[in-house]
Write a protein that holds these residues in place. Structure first.
Motif, PDB file in Angstrom:
ATOM      1  N   ALA A  40      67.089  61.234  98.725  1.00  0.00           N
ATOM      2  CA  ALA A  40      65.302  60.769  98.696  1.00  0.00           C
ATOM      3  C   ALA A  40      65.384  59.457  96.880  1.00  0.00           C
ATOM      4  CB  ALA A  40      64.324  61.252  98.044  1.00  0.00           C
ATOM      5  N   LEU A  41      65.177  59.619  95.670  1.00  0.00           N
ATOM      6  CA  LEU A  41      65.449  59.100  94.994  1.00  0.00           C
ATOM      7  C   LEU A  41      66.163  57.674  95.150  1.00  0.00           C
ATOM      8  CD1 LEU A  41      66.456  59.858  91.412  1.00  0.00           C
ATOM      9  CD2 LEU A  41      68.316  57.830  92.677  1.00  0.00           C
ATOM     10  N   GLY A  42      67.853  57.767  95.763  1.00  0.00           N
ATOM     11  CA  GLY A  42      67.896  56.624  96.575  1.00  0.00           C
ATOM     12  C   GLY A  42      67.412  55.685  97.425  1.00  0.00           C
ATOM     13  N   GLY A  43      66.572  56.331  98.474  1.00  0.00           N
ATOM     14  CA  GLY A  43      66.054  55.389  99.151  1.00  0.00           C
ATOM     15  C   GLY A  43      64.439  55.122  98.504  1.00  0.00           C
ATOM     16  N   ILE A  44      64.090  55.366  97.389  1.00  0.00           N
ATOM     17  CA  ILE A  44      62.774  55.032  97.193  1.00  0.00           C
ATOM     18  C   ILE A  44      63.658  53.919  95.877  1.00  0.00           C
ATOM     19  CG2 ILE A  44      61.027  55.330  94.734  1.00  0.00           C
ATOM     20  CD1 ILE A  44      61.268  58.265  96.589  1.00  0.00           C
TER      21      ILE A  44
END
Length: 265
Positions: A77-81
């Motif tokens: 999730a961090l990578g996508g955001i």
């Protein structure tokens, strides 16, 4: 930036986040879990006498599959955001290469999203904190995080606007100082929370908080490096080398036949 690049960067960001999550998982298991076990042992030793509470999820499952699921999903999730934020920031915060932009974005995000809230409301192990105030503590933590991110965005905008007059160096200094002063004011006005039991080990508390900081540092640093490498390869592909170009030219150009050479003489 076209939609193809945005989609490609999003995929690469999630993959980099997953890889960074694996590294953070290792740090969490080696540094964090032993401190959590020690804090749980303290809690059990100071629990009120009576029948022990039934565990819905066993501690062994929490420290293995549960920990892995949480950290890896958080990394993705961090990578996508972060990849979406990168698409917006690329070319707007300065003339940086894709790799340098990823490193800069990861560093700023680490400070704004984690370090600033952490310094005001640091992480606590189990047995630290009043269960009745968990809602208040959670609200204050996320409020500090939101303020930190907004102040970081404002600092970048102000720095960009004053850069033509002051120059990049002095504009950056002014923006950082303004961010620091604003964060200090937020620290002063938001209420402090100190619910650590008097007999709780200060060493254990310090070690747990350092472990929590190490996990986030590993996650954001590794993500910045991995995603920067992937973004650089996508946006600035390396040109063919002179040797490869010569070999390609030789293959594309047919060799002169003996009959052609003889007729030339």
């Amino acid at each position: 930036m076209n939609s193809v690049n945005v989609r490609s960067l999003l995929v690469r960001g999630m993959l980099a986040g997953l890889a960074a999550g694996v590294l953070a998982l290792i740090v969490a298991y080696l540094l964090g879990e032993p401190r959590v076990d020690a804090a749980i042992a303290y809690e059990d030793a100071h629990a009120a006498p009576g029948a022990p509470e039934m565990e819905i999820v066993s501690r062994s499952l929490q420290s293995t599959a549960g920990l892995a699921t949480g950290v890896l999903l958080y990394g993705v999730a961090l990578g996508g955001i972060a990849a979406l934020a990168y698409c917006f920031a690329l070319g707007r915060i300065g003339r940086f290469s894709p790799r340098a932009t990823a490193a800069l974005l990861s560093g700023v995000a680490l400070v704004a999203v984690y370090v600033v809230p952490f310094l005001k409301y640091p992480a606590n192990p189990p047995s630290v904190g009043d269960p009745e105030t968990i809602g208040k503590r959670t609200t204050l933590y996320f409020l500090m995080m939101a303020l930190s991110v907004l102040l970081a965005v404002a600092a970048v905008i102000v720095g960009k606007r004053i850069a033509p007059r002051l120059g990049t160096w002095y504009a950056t200094v002014v923006a950082v100082l303004g961010f620091t002063v604003a964060v200090g004011l937020a620290y002063a006005f938001l209420p402090a929370i100190n619910e650590v039991p008097e007999d709780f080990s200060a060493t254990l508390l310090w070690q747990f908080r350092l472990a929590a900081l190490a996990i986030q540092l590993t996650l954001w640093t590794s993500f910045g490096l991995l995603f920067g490498h992937l973004a650089e390869r996508l946006l600035n592909p390396k040109p063919a080398t002179a040797t490869a170009t010569a070999a390609t030219t030789a293959v594309a150009t047919p060799e002169t036949s003996p009959e052609t050479a003889a007729s030339a003489h």
